[in-house]
Enzyme design. Structure first.
Site: not given
Ligand code: ATP
Length: 286
Positions: A9, A135
């Site tokens: 998203k 989320d």
């Molecule tokens: P948001 O927009 O909800 O803040 P994000 O895109 O910033 O999410 P994610 O990629 O969802 O961040 O990952 C955040 C943290 O969660 C990462 O540092 C990672 O180590 C951990 N994590 C755990 N499971 C997953 C997964 N399946 N995919 C990505 N990251 C994951």
């Protein structure tokens, strides 16, 4: 066997209304799925437990992974005797502000519901999902949504008109906790017009949408990482209607009406090494 896609998203608008006494931030955001996805394959296995395999990223495949945690939660809740093998092909940039982990968790909940014929309603899956991340309820359904509360109060909105997007993630990892931790929610000088954007979406008025793009979390992330400003500037210089940081960053997206200009914008960003991961894509309408 069940296959699921976990779509990333972006936030067309992100406002924080206040910090609640329990430490959570009350948000008002417009969420939109984009055509960038992880792919999950789920299969039953005889031994109980969860086997997770990850392709395309160096993420741990243990109980710290949100996909694993979603599977464990549903298995416990539904007292599943059989186990599940999950293969997760990772494409969504990690720690990027694109809810990649949440999208994976949501896809596991949907996928296991189908694989084991659990008959859970969407509402039931959302209730379970929110216990793992704010989320996740949004990611269960995707599309264009107004998201309020801590992110769990969702109202469907009209999708934006078709556009071309450049989505660029600079080679820095931003922790969502750091950004919210440093946000001065009571001192924000600017709040994006989220209601106005919802009305513009309803009218199909692209200029009304792009004129109202705003994200209060930029006040923290841009100060820390000037490349975010540079990326937005470069997208606007190459013909984007507007550009914004998504979520807590550092991903920046630009909205273009001309596909050629979007390609040129992406190329300029790559050539100038402003971001290591660049996509030319579109909104994903569910
Ligand atoms: P948001 O927009 O909800 O803040 P994000 O895109 O910033 O999410 P994610 O990629 O969802 O961040 O990952 C955040 C943290 O969660 C990462 O540092 C990672 O180590 C951990 N994590 C755990 N499971 C997953 C997964 N399946 N995919 C990505 N990251 C994951």
């Amino acid at each position: 066997m069940v296959k699921e896609r976990a779509y990333a998203k972006i936030n067309l608008g992100l406002d924080v209304l206040r910090k609640r006494p329990d430490g959570y931030h009350e948000v008002k955001m417009i969420m939109q799925t984009v055509d960038i996805c992880d792919e999950l394959t789920l299969e039953k296995r005889e031994e109980p437990g969860i086997a997770l395999r990850i392709e395309g990223a160096g993420l741990p495949a243990d109980e710290t992974n949100l996909a694993y945690r979603a599977a464990a939660l549903l298995a416990e809740e539904k007292e599943l005797r059989e186990g599940v093998s999950i293969t997760l092909k990772k494409r969504i940039p990690i720690a990027a502000g694109m809810a990649g982990g949440s999208a994976d968790a949501a896809a596991v909940l949907r996928g296991m519901n189908a694989l084991f014929g659990l008959g859970c309603s969407v509402e039931e899956l959302k209730k379970l999902g929110v216990t793992l991340g704010a989320d996740i309820p949004y990611c269960i359904e995707g599309g264009t949504m107004l998201s309020e509360g801590i992110g769990e109060i969702l109202t469907p909105l009209s999708p934006p008109p078709p556009c071309h997007l450049v989505v660029a993630k600079p080679d820095i990892d931003v922790s969502t906790a750091f950004v919210y931790g440093h946000l001065q929610a009571d001192k924000l000088a600017f709040h994006p017009d989220i209601d106005g954007m919802a009305a513009a979406l309803f009218r199909g008025d692209l200029k009304g949408i792009t004129d109202r793009m705003g994200n209060v979390l930029e006040t923290v992330t841009e100060r820390e990482y000037p490349v975010i400003c540079r990326l937005k500037q470069r997208m606007c210089e190459t013909g984007a209607e507007n550009a914004l940081m998504s979520g807590s960053g550092p991903t920046v997206f630009g909205i273009y009406t001309d596909p050629q200009k979007a390609k040129e914008g992406a190329l300029a960003i790559e050539e100038e090494h402003l971001a290591g991961t660049v996509f030319v894509t579109e909104f994903y309408v569910v």
